[in-house]
Scaffold this motif. Structure first.
Motif, PDB file in Angstrom:
ATOM      1  N   GLU A  97      39.453  30.336  38.008  1.00 44.17           N
ATOM      2  CA  GLU A  97      40.103  32.080  37.966  1.00 44.17           C
ATOM      3  C   GLU A  97      38.757  32.159  39.266  1.00 44.17           C
ATOM      4  OE1 GLU A  97      41.880  30.925  34.671  1.00 44.17           O
ATOM      5  OE2 GLU A  97      40.296  31.149  35.359  1.00 44.17           O
ATOM      6  N   ASP A 252      36.324  40.368  31.854  1.00 47.77           N
ATOM      7  CA  ASP A 252      37.246  40.272  31.066  1.00 47.77           C
ATOM      8  C   ASP A 252      38.102  40.853  31.859  1.00 47.77           C
ATOM      9  OD1 ASP A 252      38.194  39.088  28.176  1.00 47.77           O
ATOM     10  OD2 ASP A 252      38.361  41.193  28.644  1.00 47.77           O
ATOM     11  N   ASP A 253      39.794  40.845  31.248  1.00 46.54           N
ATOM     12  CA  ASP A 253      41.052  41.436  31.416  1.00 46.54           C
ATOM     13  C   ASP A 253      41.198  43.169  30.772  1.00 46.54           C
ATOM     14  OD1 ASP A 253      41.889  38.621  32.003  1.00 46.54           O
ATOM     15  OD2 ASP A 253      43.165  38.248  30.709  1.00 46.54           O
ATOM     16  N   SER A 254      40.507  43.022  30.400  1.00 44.68           N
ATOM     17  CA  SER A 254      40.243  44.561  29.579  1.00 44.68           C
ATOM     18  C   SER A 254      39.295  45.219  30.532  1.00 44.68           C
ATOM     19  CB  SER A 254      39.663  43.921  27.995  1.00 44.68           C
ATOM     20  OG  SER A 254      38.827  43.797  28.251  1.00 44.68           O
ATOM     21  N   PRO A 276      43.113  41.625  41.894  1.00 43.26           N
ATOM     22  CA  PRO A 276      43.487  40.669  40.538  1.00 43.26           C
ATOM     23  C   PRO A 276      43.557  39.118  40.630  1.00 43.26           C
ATOM     24  CG  PRO A 276      45.066  40.417  41.844  1.00 43.26           C
ATOM     25  CD  PRO A 276      44.136  41.750  42.535  1.00 43.26           C
ATOM     26  N   ASP A 277      43.461  38.257  39.724  1.00 46.56           N
ATOM     27  CA  ASP A 277      43.973  36.770  40.003  1.00 46.56           C
ATOM     28  C   ASP A 277      45.648  36.143  40.043  1.00 46.56           C
ATOM     29  OD1 ASP A 277      45.470  36.627  37.149  1.00 46.56           O
ATOM     30  OD2 ASP A 277      43.583  36.015  36.325  1.00 46.56           O
ATOM     31  N   LYS A 281      46.106  39.302  36.519  1.00 42.36           N
ATOM     32  CA  LYS A 281      45.547  39.957  35.827  1.00 42.36           C
ATOM     33  C   LYS A 281      44.680  40.166  36.122  1.00 42.36           C
ATOM     34  CE  LYS A 281      46.884  36.674  31.762  1.00 42.36           C
ATOM     35  NZ  LYS A 281      46.282  35.742  31.063  1.00 42.36           N
ATOM     36  N   ARG A 283      40.486  40.527  37.491  1.00 43.66           N
ATOM     37  CA  ARG A 283      39.152  39.519  38.100  1.00 43.66           C
ATOM     38  C   ARG A 283      37.750  39.670  38.301  1.00 43.66           C
ATOM     39  NH1 ARG A 283      39.079  36.600  34.223  1.00 43.66           N
ATOM     40  NH2 ARG A 283      40.594  36.508  34.166  1.00 43.66           N
TER      41      ARG A 283
END
Length: 293
Positions: A97, A252-254, A276-277, A281, A283
């Motif tokens: 990623e 992190d995703d969050s 996003p990746d 998600k 990234r």
């Protein structure tokens, strides 16, 4: 001595790894075979038969991978951009990623005027992956890499030496803390790009065995919300960047929205963008340094 067909062994290995919970069993089975044979994974079909001794070694590697030892620890390498890096116990294994962050960095460097040598700083460099990939792709750049962990720094130095041996432009390694208020003060207001893949996982997040059992905890966790290291880094980043320079930080995703809010809250950055990746998600976040008031 009778030689043995390789493809059935790879199929068997993929089944073993699948039962063990490995996320990419077919890919890993093929990568381990390619590693032993010294060929690219895509060229395995050119080696249909192998010696029994090699097959024994292959099954041993597969058994170790089934115990969730990271693939990169077994092969000894991880890729970033067009280069391979030595990795193993004691250093964070670069993830695919992060290639997106690397690609963004190269694209941003292309937008700069050609009136000066671009300066790039990689904070929390770990194995040196981002810094060395940038130096390889942009030999005209002055690249600095910062890492505080002695074990990781040993890997970064090894990789930096390997890249010099291969003819790449040297980077400047700094054994220092990315949150140190006195870090790289000679570069104040001169840096074109700061990139970072810092410790960003919130404490308590469930992780795969390859990660929690083998990556250094110091390289993984960033406090309760994952942003403790990033908060400490941002004053350093702001001080280093020239007006119009940019920063990009993996997360992190969050916690991507929280990171974007941190960059946007004081008016020191504009064009704050969440990237996003390939799976969609969140990234990394990138932003441009505004002109200081």
């Amino acid at each position: 001595m009778t030689r043995i067909a390789l493809r059935p062994a790879i199929n068997e290995a993929a089944e073993v790894l699948d039962r063990a919970g490995v996320r990419s069993p077919r890919y890993d089975a093929e990568e381990l075979a390619a590693h032993l044979l010294g060929v690219q994974r895509t060229r395995l079909a050119l080696v249909p038969l192998v010696e029994p001794e090699l097959l024994e070694r292959y099954r041993d590697l597969v058994a170790r991978r089934a115990r969730r030892i990271p693939l990169q620890h077994l092969t000894g390498v991880a890729a970033m951009g067009e280069i391979d890096l030595a990795v193993g116990p004691g250093v964070f294994v670069p993830r695919p990623e992060t290639e997106l962050l690397f690609a963004w960095t190269l694209a941003f460097l292309e937008t700069l005027p050609h009136d000066h040598r671009p300066i790039v700083v990689d904070l929390c460099t770990g194995s040196g992956a981002l810094a060395l990939a940038v130096a390889h792709a942009r030999p005209d750049a002055e690249v600095h890499a910062v890492e505080v962990d002695p074990d990781a720094l040993t890997w970064a130095r090894r990789n930096a030496d390997d890249r010099i041996a291969d003819g790449d432009t040297p980077i400047v390694l700094h054994a220092d803390d990315a949150t140190d208020p006195e870090l790289l003060t000679d570069l104040n207001g001169r840096v074109d790009v700061v990139v970072s893949n810092p410790p960003y996982i919130p404490e308590g997040t469930p992780l795969d065995p390859e990660v929690i059992d083998h990556d250094p905890r110091r390289a993984l966790f960033g406090g309760a919300d994952g942003l403790d290291v990033v908060r400490g880094m941002l004053p350093v980043v702001t001080r280093l960047l020239r007006p119009g320079g940019a920063v990009a930080v993996e997360h992190d995703d969050s916690n991507g929205s929280e990171l974007a809010a941190l960059l946007g809250k004081n008016g020191e950055y504009s064009d704050v963008v969440e990237h996003p990746d390939l799976a969609g998600k969140p990234r990394f976040v990138a932003a441009t340094r505004t002109t200081p008031r």
